[in-house]
Motif scaffolding. Structure first.
Motif, PDB file in Angstrom:
ATOM      1  N   LEU A   1      52.049  41.140  49.656  1.00  0.00           N
ATOM      2  CA  LEU A   1      51.907  41.397  48.278  1.00  0.00           C
ATOM      3  C   LEU A   1      51.229  40.363  47.707  1.00  0.00           C
ATOM      4  CD1 LEU A   1      55.609  42.895  47.807  1.00  0.00           C
ATOM      5  CD2 LEU A   1      53.530  44.295  48.109  1.00  0.00           C
ATOM      6  N   LEU A   2      51.367  39.143  48.067  1.00  0.00           N
ATOM      7  CA  LEU A   2      50.975  38.002  47.349  1.00  0.00           C
ATOM      8  C   LEU A   2      49.222  38.029  47.694  1.00  0.00           C
ATOM      9  CD1 LEU A   2      50.664  35.233  46.038  1.00  0.00           C
ATOM     10  CD2 LEU A   2      51.453  34.170  48.375  1.00  0.00           C
TER      11      LEU A   2
ATOM     12  N   ARG B   1      55.672  51.752  46.054  1.00  0.00           N
ATOM     13  CA  ARG B   1      56.704  50.912  44.903  1.00  0.00           C
ATOM     14  C   ARG B   1      56.757  49.825  44.947  1.00  0.00           C
ATOM     15  NH1 ARG B   1      62.374  51.772  47.096  1.00  0.00           N
ATOM     16  NH2 ARG B   1      61.646  49.764  47.995  1.00  0.00           N
ATOM     17  N   ASP B   2      56.950  49.154  46.228  1.00  0.00           N
ATOM     18  CA  ASP B   2      57.125  47.631  46.063  1.00  0.00           C
ATOM     19  C   ASP B   2      55.840  46.805  45.723  1.00  0.00           C
ATOM     20  OD1 ASP B   2      59.472  48.044  47.360  1.00  0.00           O
ATOM     21  OD2 ASP B   2      58.494  47.445  49.506  1.00  0.00           O
ATOM     22  N   LEU B   3      54.573  47.559  45.993  1.00  0.00           N
ATOM     23  CA  LEU B   3      53.288  46.602  45.290  1.00  0.00           C
ATOM     24  C   LEU B   3      53.120  47.121  43.851  1.00  0.00           C
ATOM     25  CD1 LEU B   3      50.591  45.467  46.251  1.00  0.00           C
ATOM     26  CD2 LEU B   3      49.587  47.762  46.614  1.00  0.00           C
ATOM     27  N   SER B   4      53.662  48.194  43.500  1.00  0.00           N
ATOM     28  CA  SER B   4      53.480  48.574  42.272  1.00  0.00           C
ATOM     29  C   SER B   4      54.503  47.663  41.104  1.00  0.00           C
ATOM     30  CB  SER B   4      53.902  49.944  41.720  1.00  0.00           C
ATOM     31  OG  SER B   4      53.040  50.878  42.286  1.00  0.00           O
TER      32      SER B   4
ATOM     33  N   ILE C   1      49.036  43.539  36.258  1.00  0.00           N
ATOM     34  CA  ILE C   1      48.015  44.160  37.119  1.00  0.00           C
ATOM     35  C   ILE C   1      48.562  45.476  36.634  1.00  0.00           C
ATOM     36  CG2 ILE C   1      46.720  44.974  39.164  1.00  0.00           C
ATOM     37  CD1 ILE C   1      46.936  42.064  39.922  1.00  0.00           C
ATOM     38  N   LEU C   2      47.895  46.672  36.108  1.00  0.00           N
ATOM     39  CA  LEU C   2      48.051  48.060  35.998  1.00  0.00           C
ATOM     40  C   LEU C   2      47.820  48.633  37.257  1.00  0.00           C
ATOM     41  CD1 LEU C   2      49.021  50.294  34.378  1.00  0.00           C
ATOM     42  CD2 LEU C   2      47.179  50.610  33.490  1.00  0.00           C
ATOM     43  N   ILE C   3      48.824  49.481  38.076  1.00  0.00           N
ATOM     44  CA  ILE C   3      48.547  49.872  39.205  1.00  0.00           C
ATOM     45  C   ILE C   3      49.045  51.243  39.194  1.00  0.00           C
ATOM     46  CG2 ILE C   3      50.791  48.968  40.206  1.00  0.00           C
ATOM     47  CD1 ILE C   3      49.211  49.080  42.952  1.00  0.00           C
TER      48      ILE C   3
END
Length: 398
Positions: free
Chosen positions: A380-381, A77-80, A88-90
């Protein structure tokens, strides 16, 4: 520009009338459509050349979860949410997603706070977050690997790392030998008896374990008696033979290694380990997070699920320590990528003995989330930057 998903037609569209947009490894066209009412909108910034980067998080099914997805859903979730903000579509998907004619995955909607099933473009990169070693050994997983190769989809981190495979690879390289405690694979009673006679205090670790599960220590006393310690209880044995007859079934039903126990440096009477997070960046492996875990309820492991606690890395850091950790990270990344395949992200558990020497305990190709918020933000960065680098540079994952 926004993109949106039409649930009725199962197509993705964008809202910019004069723009061309292509997504994923197959460069599938995302067409313009004016009417996007009653559809989930996702803010997207177009990359140069009207090319949208698509990331697929590979996990397993879990019928007990509302989404039907297994694995570390908080990380997903956090990465999305982070990647969607950066154009970026994830999406998350399972091996079953490729059994149909089209790939179906789950996009996290911040509006509804849930995962929405959609028909998805083929990803540029598959971020391997399979939580099960057993699934990675399955025929289905191997067929997925072949599918990715056929469509030239980069697989980010190929598999879990076996502890003994790690030890052999780092030993063969030679540069990290001084950071590796003497270690052997447990095959029979004779080899364990000899190893225990030599080192007197040892660890027994599952080669394919994690989070301190299944770890034991054995101490051989001067009179030949043995003291056996697990996370939950301790036992004494009059000799090695009686120990082996009692424990051999547990130790031989899965692959174990034996490792000399270092005498750890302690803080307030408790052992501690360094946990460092590492990411690949432009040819180098960079330490992107440093943390310390200290034991509390037992002195076998420092893992927080086993009672360990957080300790500020700043209280222990020095220029020398930072450099040593950086050198270990670089060499581990280089060596293990040659051995098992490209590692874009990993963590290392590192112990320190009373003399200040550092020892590598484990390299984890699927790091859990850190409790330190600044480390997770940095993670994440660096994942975002690395996904972009792998897709839009000439770097090929092998």
């Amino acid at each position: 520009m926004n993109i949106f998903y039409d649930i009725r037609t199962e197509n993705w569209h964008h809202t910019h009338e004069n723009a061309d947009l292509f997504a994923g490894s197959a460069k599938e066209e995302i067409s313009y459509k004016k009417d996007h009412s009653n559809h989930p909108l996702i803010p997207i910034t177009i990359f140069p050349g009207n090319r949208m980067l698509v990331i697929g998080i590979l996990t397993v099914s879990n019928p007990k979860k509302e989404s039907g997805l297994g694995g570390n859903l908080t990380l997903f979730r956090d990465l999305s949410l982070y990647l969607l903000k950066h154009g970026i579509l994830i999406y998350a998907f399972t091996g079953n997603a490729l059994h149909s004619e089209s790939l179906r995955g789950y996009v996290f909607s911040s509006t509804s706070n849930k995962w929405i099933e959609c028909k998805m473009p083929l990803p540029d990169i598959v971020y391997n977050r399979i939580p099960s070693r057993g699934y990675e050994a399955s025929e289905e997983f191997q067929s997925l690997i072949n599918h990715f190769k056929e469509y030239r989809i980069n697989l980010f981190n190929p598999c879990f790392i076996d502890k003994y495979v790690m030890f052999e690879a780092l030993t063969e390289d030679g540069a990290l030998t001084t950071h590796l405690p003497p270690t052997m694979i447990l095959r029979n009673s004779d080899c364990l008896d000899a190893f225990l006679e030599t080192h007197r205090h040892i660890y027994l670790k599952p080669c394919k374990g994690s989070q301190g599960k299944g770890i034991y220590t054995i101490i051989k006393n001067p009179d030949g008696t043995l003291f056996f310690n697990s996370l939950k209880h301790s036992e004494s044995f009059p000799d090695f033979t009686s120990f082996w007859e009692t424990k051999k079934r547990d130790l031989l039903k899965r692959s174990y290694l034996a490792q000399q126990a270092i005498i750890p440096k302690k803080i307030f009477g408790h052992r501690y380990d360094y946990r460092i997070l590492v990411h690949y960046e432009k040819g180098f492996y960079k330490v992107t997070g440093k943390a310390v875990r200290m034991s509390q309820t037992q002195e076998i492991t420092t893992h927080t699920p086993r009672g360990g606690k957080l300790f500020p890395y700043q209280d222990l850091q020095s220029r020398s320590l930072n450099q040593k950790l950086a050198n270990i990270a670089q060499k581990c990344g280089e060596t293990l990528s040659k051995k098992i395949g490209f590692l874009g992200e990993f963590s290392i558990d590192i112990g320190e003995d009373e003399s200040g020497s550092l020892f590598i305990y484990e390299v984890n190709s699927k790091p859990m989330q850190f409790d330190e918020e600044e480390i997770e933000a940095n993670r994440l960065l660096h994942l975002k930057n690395l996904f972009i680098e792998l897709t839009f540079s000439n770097l090929t994952i092998k």
